[in-house]
Design a protein around this motif. Structure first.
Motif, PDB file in Angstrom:
ATOM      1  N   LEU A  31     -40.433 -81.771  -2.676  1.00  0.00           N
ATOM      2  CA  LEU A  31     -39.620 -80.832  -1.909  1.00  0.00           C
ATOM      3  C   LEU A  31     -39.783 -79.388  -2.381  1.00  0.00           C
ATOM      4  CD1 LEU A  31     -36.396 -82.975  -1.591  1.00  0.00           C
ATOM      5  CD2 LEU A  31     -37.887 -82.269   0.283  1.00  0.00           C
ATOM      6  N   ALA A  32     -40.322 -79.206  -3.571  1.00  0.00           N
ATOM      7  CA  ALA A  32     -40.572 -77.854  -4.082  1.00  0.00           C
ATOM      8  C   ALA A  32     -41.899 -77.857  -4.833  1.00  0.00           C
ATOM      9  CB  ALA A  32     -39.431 -77.418  -4.987  1.00  0.00           C
ATOM     10  N   ALA A  33     -42.918 -78.349  -4.164  1.00  0.00           N
ATOM     11  CA  ALA A  33     -44.217 -78.591  -4.807  1.00  0.00           C
ATOM     12  C   ALA A  33     -44.869 -77.316  -5.336  1.00  0.00           C
ATOM     13  CB  ALA A  33     -45.151 -79.288  -3.826  1.00  0.00           C
ATOM     14  N   LYS A  34     -44.556 -76.177  -4.751  1.00  0.00           N
ATOM     15  CA  LYS A  34     -45.194 -74.926  -5.172  1.00  0.00           C
ATOM     16  C   LYS A  34     -44.436 -74.214  -6.288  1.00  0.00           C
ATOM     17  CE  LYS A  34     -47.372 -74.111  -0.681  1.00  0.00           C
ATOM     18  NZ  LYS A  34     -47.528 -73.162   0.455  1.00  0.00           N
ATOM     19  N   ASP A  35     -43.320 -74.764  -6.688  1.00  0.00           N
ATOM     20  CA  ASP A  35     -42.510 -74.166  -7.749  1.00  0.00           C
ATOM     21  C   ASP A  35     -43.075 -74.588  -9.100  1.00  0.00           C
ATOM     22  OD1 ASP A  35     -40.539 -73.635  -9.714  1.00  0.00           O
ATOM     23  OD2 ASP A  35     -38.945 -73.738  -8.216  1.00  0.00           O
ATOM     24  N   ARG A  94     -41.712 -90.960  -1.130  1.00  0.00           N
ATOM     25  CA  ARG A  94     -41.764 -90.129   0.070  1.00  0.00           C
ATOM     26  C   ARG A  94     -40.794 -90.680   1.120  1.00  0.00           C
ATOM     27  NH1 ARG A  94     -44.189 -87.461  -2.947  1.00  0.00           N
ATOM     28  NH2 ARG A  94     -46.030 -86.143  -2.633  1.00  0.00           N
ATOM     29  N   PRO A  95     -39.494 -90.593   0.879  1.00  0.00           N
ATOM     30  CA  PRO A  95     -38.543 -91.082   1.886  1.00  0.00           C
ATOM     31  C   PRO A  95     -38.648 -90.257   3.161  1.00  0.00           C
ATOM     32  CG  PRO A  95     -37.422 -89.828   0.172  1.00  0.00           C
ATOM     33  CD  PRO A  95     -38.824 -90.012  -0.294  1.00  0.00           C
ATOM     34  N   ASP A  96     -38.396 -90.901   4.288  1.00  0.00           N
ATOM     35  CA  ASP A  96     -38.490 -90.243   5.589  1.00  0.00           C
ATOM     36  C   ASP A  96     -37.216 -89.436   5.828  1.00  0.00           C
ATOM     37  OD1 ASP A  96     -38.771 -89.450   8.207  1.00  0.00           O
ATOM     38  OD2 ASP A  96     -39.414 -91.419   8.951  1.00  0.00           O
ATOM     39  N   LEU A  97     -37.215 -88.215   5.362  1.00  0.00           N
ATOM     40  CA  LEU A  97     -36.022 -87.383   5.468  1.00  0.00           C
ATOM     41  C   LEU A  97     -35.725 -86.987   6.911  1.00  0.00           C
ATOM     42  CD1 LEU A  97     -36.568 -85.101   2.339  1.00  0.00           C
ATOM     43  CD2 LEU A  97     -35.308 -87.265   2.503  1.00  0.00           C
ATOM     44  N   ASP A  98     -36.764 -86.886   7.725  1.00  0.00           N
ATOM     45  CA  ASP A  98     -36.549 -86.575   9.145  1.00  0.00           C
ATOM     46  C   ASP A  98     -35.733 -87.686   9.807  1.00  0.00           C
ATOM     47  OD1 ASP A  98     -37.966 -84.204   8.956  1.00  0.00           O
ATOM     48  OD2 ASP A  98     -39.848 -85.090   9.658  1.00  0.00           O
ATOM     49  N   ALA A  99     -36.012 -88.930   9.455  1.00  0.00           N
ATOM     50  CA  ALA A  99     -35.276 -90.057  10.036  1.00  0.00           C
ATOM     51  C   ALA A  99     -33.823 -90.032   9.593  1.00  0.00           C
ATOM     52  CB  ALA A  99     -35.933 -91.373   9.640  1.00  0.00           C
ATOM     53  N   VAL A 100     -33.588 -89.697   8.324  1.00  0.00           N
ATOM     54  CA  VAL A 100     -32.208 -89.629   7.824  1.00  0.00           C
ATOM     55  C   VAL A 100     -31.445 -88.534   8.556  1.00  0.00           C
ATOM     56  CG1 VAL A 100     -30.767 -89.225   5.798  1.00  0.00           C
ATOM     57  CG2 VAL A 100     -32.901 -90.508   5.561  1.00  0.00           C
ATOM     58  N   ARG A 101     -32.079 -87.389   8.727  1.00  0.00           N
ATOM     59  CA  ARG A 101     -31.411 -86.285   9.424  1.00  0.00           C
ATOM     60  C   ARG A 101     -31.161 -86.625  10.885  1.00  0.00           C
ATOM     61  NH1 ARG A 101     -32.537 -79.872   8.731  1.00  0.00           N
ATOM     62  NH2 ARG A 101     -31.018 -79.140  10.281  1.00  0.00           N
ATOM     63  N   THR A 144     -32.007 -95.170  -2.542  1.00  0.00           N
ATOM     64  CA  THR A 144     -30.948 -94.932  -1.563  1.00  0.00           C
ATOM     65  C   THR A 144     -31.489 -94.282  -0.296  1.00  0.00           C
ATOM     66  OG1 THR A 144     -29.220 -94.764  -3.251  1.00  0.00           O
ATOM     67  CG2 THR A 144     -28.826 -93.622  -1.161  1.00  0.00           C
ATOM     68  N   LEU A 145     -32.338 -93.264  -0.454  1.00  0.00           N
ATOM     69  CA  LEU A 145     -32.888 -92.582   0.722  1.00  0.00           C
ATOM     70  C   LEU A 145     -33.851 -93.465   1.504  1.00  0.00           C
ATOM     71  CD1 LEU A 145     -33.427 -88.939  -0.559  1.00  0.00           C
ATOM     72  CD2 LEU A 145     -31.953 -89.664   1.327  1.00  0.00           C
ATOM     73  N   LEU A 146     -34.589 -94.326   0.823  1.00  0.00           N
ATOM     74  CA  LEU A 146     -35.462 -95.257   1.542  1.00  0.00           C
ATOM     75  C   LEU A 146     -34.646 -96.165   2.454  1.00  0.00           C
ATOM     76  CD1 LEU A 146     -37.984 -96.241  -1.277  1.00  0.00           C
ATOM     77  CD2 LEU A 146     -38.435 -94.779   0.692  1.00  0.00           C
ATOM     78  N   VAL A 147     -33.504 -96.639   1.959  1.00  0.00           N
ATOM     79  CA  VAL A 147     -32.638 -97.484   2.793  1.00  0.00           C
ATOM     80  C   VAL A 147     -32.044 -96.680   3.938  1.00  0.00           C
ATOM     81  CG1 VAL A 147     -30.608 -98.956   2.844  1.00  0.00           C
ATOM     82  CG2 VAL A 147     -32.071 -98.972   0.837  1.00  0.00           C
ATOM     83  N   ALA A 148     -31.565 -95.484   3.632  1.00  0.00           N
ATOM     84  CA  ALA A 148     -30.935 -94.669   4.680  1.00  0.00           C
ATOM     85  C   ALA A 148     -31.906 -94.360   5.813  1.00  0.00           C
ATOM     86  CB  ALA A 148     -30.404 -93.376   4.073  1.00  0.00           C
ATOM     87  N   ALA A 149     -33.192 -94.221   5.476  1.00  0.00           N
ATOM     88  CA  ALA A 149     -34.189 -93.925   6.512  1.00  0.00           C
ATOM     89  C   ALA A 149     -34.469 -95.127   7.390  1.00  0.00           C
ATOM     90  CB  ALA A 149     -35.481 -93.442   5.858  1.00  0.00           C
ATOM     91  N   ARG A 150     -34.539 -96.333   6.799  1.00  0.00           N
ATOM     92  CA  ARG A 150     -34.904 -97.503   7.591  1.00  0.00           C
ATOM     93  C   ARG A 150     -33.695 -98.273   8.124  1.00  0.00           C
ATOM     94  NH1 ARG A 150     -37.377-100.601   2.338  1.00  0.00           N
ATOM     95  NH2 ARG A 150     -35.596-101.888   1.753  1.00  0.00           N
TER      96      ARG A 150
END
Length: 249
Positions: free
Chosen positions: A113-117, A177-184, A89-95
């Protein structure tokens, strides 16, 4: 690409529901009331119901994205996605951000998103072992994974075994790795929801909400299957109504 099966009910603006590792009936229990004011499009991902089989015999969020883009472009729906279904879903929303009116994203396995946890790292290890080893995974790990995922019949043969076989060999969520910056940047109204049952998933959902500038909702009482939690349907309805007023026609 062969078309996915979509079960439709209700009337009003379209809301597409994209399930994860469990089928639509299990995932969306508790949201039946929405059909009074919305057209519910229950999407069956590949390998579920009468949809086509997975390409190459394995689940793959990139293939999901290609399938879902066709659905979203046809209906331009609000989208509610759960678990593995969030990835495509996020891949589509980004492109193709113009293809969706809003996003409701429920407990996705977006580990980066929480790689250090350390709890998130452990959840990833458990999930990866089950996806790569299937029913041959360590029994304790398999049982823990199924319990965390809210799978029925844990410890018995049946529905849980079928779910593991379906997921076995699937593309690992850690590769997403969806492009969350593009979605935002597209200004898509977004809600990130979790069930308050696992700290690792809360960390991931907090990170996703921050990345998208999304509303954040914790709805306890149903584990991973957040849609069945008390009050979730009402809160989702309010979000959809608000997002529908905001979304350009």
């Amino acid at each position: 690409m062969e078309a996915l099966t979509i079960t439709e009910c209700g009337s009003g603006p379209a809301v597409a529901f994209v399930h994860g590792g469990a089928g639509p009936r299990t995932t969306w229990t508790g949201l039946e009331s929405l059909s009074a004011h919305w057209t519910l499009l229950l999407v069956h991902r590949r390998g579920f119901g009468t949809s086509p089989p997975p390409v190459g015999g394995r689940q793959d969020f990139e293939v999901d994205a290609d399938d879902l883009e066709a659905v979203f472009r046809e209906h331009r729906p609000h989208v509610v996605a759960h678990s593995y279904g969030v990835l495509g879903t996020l891949l589509v929303a980004a492109r193709a951000p113009e293809s969706v009116r809003s996003l409701t994203l429920i407990e996705p396995p977006l580990y980066f998103l929480a790689a250090k946890d350390p709890e998130v790292a452990r959840l990833q290890r458990i999930g990866d072992e089950v996806l790569t080893q299937g029913l041959d995974a360590d029994p304790d790990i398999l049982r823990e994974f199924l319990t965390l995922a809210g799978a029925p019949d844990v410890g018995t043969e049946g529905v849980s075994d079928a779910a593991v076989r379906r997921a076995w060999g699937g593309r690992l969520p850690g590769e997403a790795r969806p492009d969350l910056d593009a979605v935002r940047a597209a200004g898509i109204p977004a809600l990130v929801a979790s069930g308050g049952h696992l700290p690792a998933l809360e960390s991931i959902c907090d990170g996703l909400a921050d990345a998208l500038g999304a509303r954040r909702l914790i709805a306890p009482g149903a584990g991973h299957f957040v849609p069945a939690a008390p009050g979730f349907a009402d809160q989702l309805t309010r979000f959809l109504a608000s997002a529908h007023r905001r979304a350009p026609r």
